[in-house]
Design an enzyme around this catalytic site. Structure first.
Site, PDB file in Angstrom:
ATOM      1  CG  HIS A  89      -7.518 -19.727 -15.403  1.00  0.00           C
ATOM      2  ND1 HIS A  89      -6.894 -19.933 -16.608  1.00  0.00           N
ATOM      3  CD2 HIS A  89      -8.487 -18.801 -15.624  1.00  0.00           C
ATOM      4  CE1 HIS A  89      -7.456 -19.161 -17.527  1.00  0.00           C
ATOM      5  NE2 HIS A  89      -8.416 -18.467 -16.963  1.00  0.00           N
TER       6      HIS A  89
ATOM      7  CG  ASP B  61     -14.185 -16.690 -14.883  1.00  0.00           C
ATOM      8  OD1 ASP B  61     -14.444 -15.732 -15.627  1.00  0.00           O
ATOM      9  OD2 ASP B  61     -13.455 -17.631 -15.217  1.00  0.00           O
TER      10      ASP B  61
END
Length: 428
Positions: free
Chosen positions: A307, A364
């Site tokens: 991330h 995600d």
């Protein structure tokens, strides 16, 4: 004694105060820089090092893997609260009492009717229209049906506007989906909870009953909580800067939807499924693609791992991983794409290359798995993200207006041509 920063330009020194947040974050307050230095500004592409506001809503520490809403750890909220409780917390600053929550939910249900003329707008879109485009347009169109501007100094008017958008947005999201798949539009059932009702509006077939699945409802509830706010990201900053012109709530939210649509922001979970599909088409060998991901000379990129903000781990991923496992177990799905996802997850959590680099599966990755397991098509992934992010957008817009922040107006460093004379067309 207050802290200050000294900036020296051509031998002249300028002093600026240092602002300290409640979590010991430090920021140099440079709002007087241009005036003090006779025109000098800062250059920070992407605003990676620039704080655009002071906010009391969300605290994020990427190095430590911390995410808190109004001081509450995301782990505790996901375990103990439901989505509407978290929405109330984000928007109004405190967790609601039982009476406040019941009123909040009842007021939302009372405002859930969407004007029938909105259906005419949906009819104008082809079935091939992307649901995010439809959702952004319909949200903006709500202004036409609620034309009066909100007096932000009136708690009642502000509350009513907030309730209206929270009530109508899940309806519009579900309608965007049903338009896409050719199902008649549905209003759901006021006897159901917020998330359960949304699922009914999405999936009820015209000829049958809708039976909810407790595991699915709880998993989606958690997923929406985890997406509810994430500090000053692209879409949230867009909502604030559009709202800073005193644009209304619905229009500002519509702008946030457009920003979220971009594949570098809200489209990440869609990219995960597209990657998994590509691996399946290639034969489904997860080990082969993990090796490609480690090869610096290979253009393949592993989607849904690591991330940009979280340098250690994504705290939301730990929570939603359990929900993803529960959904797959409860639904008993046999899907080779999801089997590939499990293989990639297992490899990444055990391979020292990924462990050492802290390239763990992020939110995600798991949200894409859940949405696919629920039968939600990839083009609806980002509208689902928008539904979760709605309370954060509302909270940020409300905070910005109540703080009476000035209109957003970034500066630039001009690198074009200097003054030159106009040439007649015959001499060009």
């Amino acid at each position: 004694m207050s802290k200050t920063a000294i900036l020296e330009i051509d031998g002249k020194k300028y002093e600026f105060p240092i602002v300290e947040g409640t979590e010991n974050e430090l920021a140099i307050d440079i709002k007087s820089l241009r005036g003090d230095t006779n025109g000098i500004t800062t250059l920070d592409p992407g605003y990676k090092n620039t704080g655009s506001c002071e906010s009391a809503i969300t605290f994020l520490n990427g190095e430590e893997g911390i995410l808190r809403y109004r001081g509450y750890a995301i782990e505790e909220l996901a375990e103990k609260a439901d989505f509407l409780e978290v929405a109330y917390l984000l928007i109004f600053g405190e967790l609601p009492t039982k009476t406040q929550l019941e009123k909040f939910h009842n007021d939302i249900k009372a405002q859930s009717h969407v004007d029938e003329d909105v259906k005419k707008i949906i009819d104008g879109f082809p079935k091939s229209a992307h649901p995010m485009g439809v959702l952004s347009s319909l949200t903006s169109a709500l202004v036409a049906f609620n034309p009066s501007s909100v007096n932000v100094d009136s708690e009642e008017e502000m509350y009513n506007a907030i309730v209206r958008i929270l009530a109508k947005f899940p309806v519009l999201t579900a309608w965007a989906y049903r338009k896409r798949v050719g199902l008649p539009l549905d209003y759901g059932d006021d006897n159901l909870g917020y998330v359960e009702n949304f699922l009914k509006m999405m999936f009820k077939k015209p000829s049958g009953e809708y039976n909810s699945n407790k595991v699915v409802v709880e998993s989606l509830d958690k997923l929406l909580i985890l997406h509810a706010d994430h500090e000053q990201n692209c879409s949230t900053s867009t909502v604030r800067i559009v709202g800073s012109s005193h644009a209304g709530l619905f229009v500002s939210i519509s702008a946030g939807i457009a920003a979220l649509w971009g594949p570098l922001h809200g489209g990440a979970n869609q990219a995960v499924i597209e990657m998994l599909e590509a691996i399946k088409e290639d034969g489904g060998d997860s080990k082969k693609f993990m090796a490609k991901a480690k090869d610096k000379d290979d253009p393949f990129r592993l989607m849904g791992f690591g991330h940009r903000v979280y340098k250690n781990f994504d705290p939301r991923a730990k929570i939603i991983k359990r929900s993803a496992d529960n959904v797959l177990d409860a639904l008993g799905i046999d899907d080779p794409v999801l089997d590939i996802a499990k293989g990639l997850e297992r490899e990444a959590l055990e391979d020292s290359y990924f462990v050492d680099r802290k390239l763990y599966p992020n939110v995600d990755f798991y949200s894409g798995i859940i949405y696919r397991a629920l039968g939600i098509p990839v083009e609806m992934f980002t509208p689902m993200f928008a539904l979760g992010r709605l309370p954060g957008w509302i909270a940020q817009w409300r905070e910005m207006r109540l703080r009476k922040e000035p209109i957003g107006r970034p500066r630039q460093v001009y690198i074009g041509e200097s003054l030159r004379s106009f040439k007649d067309i015959s001499k060009r």
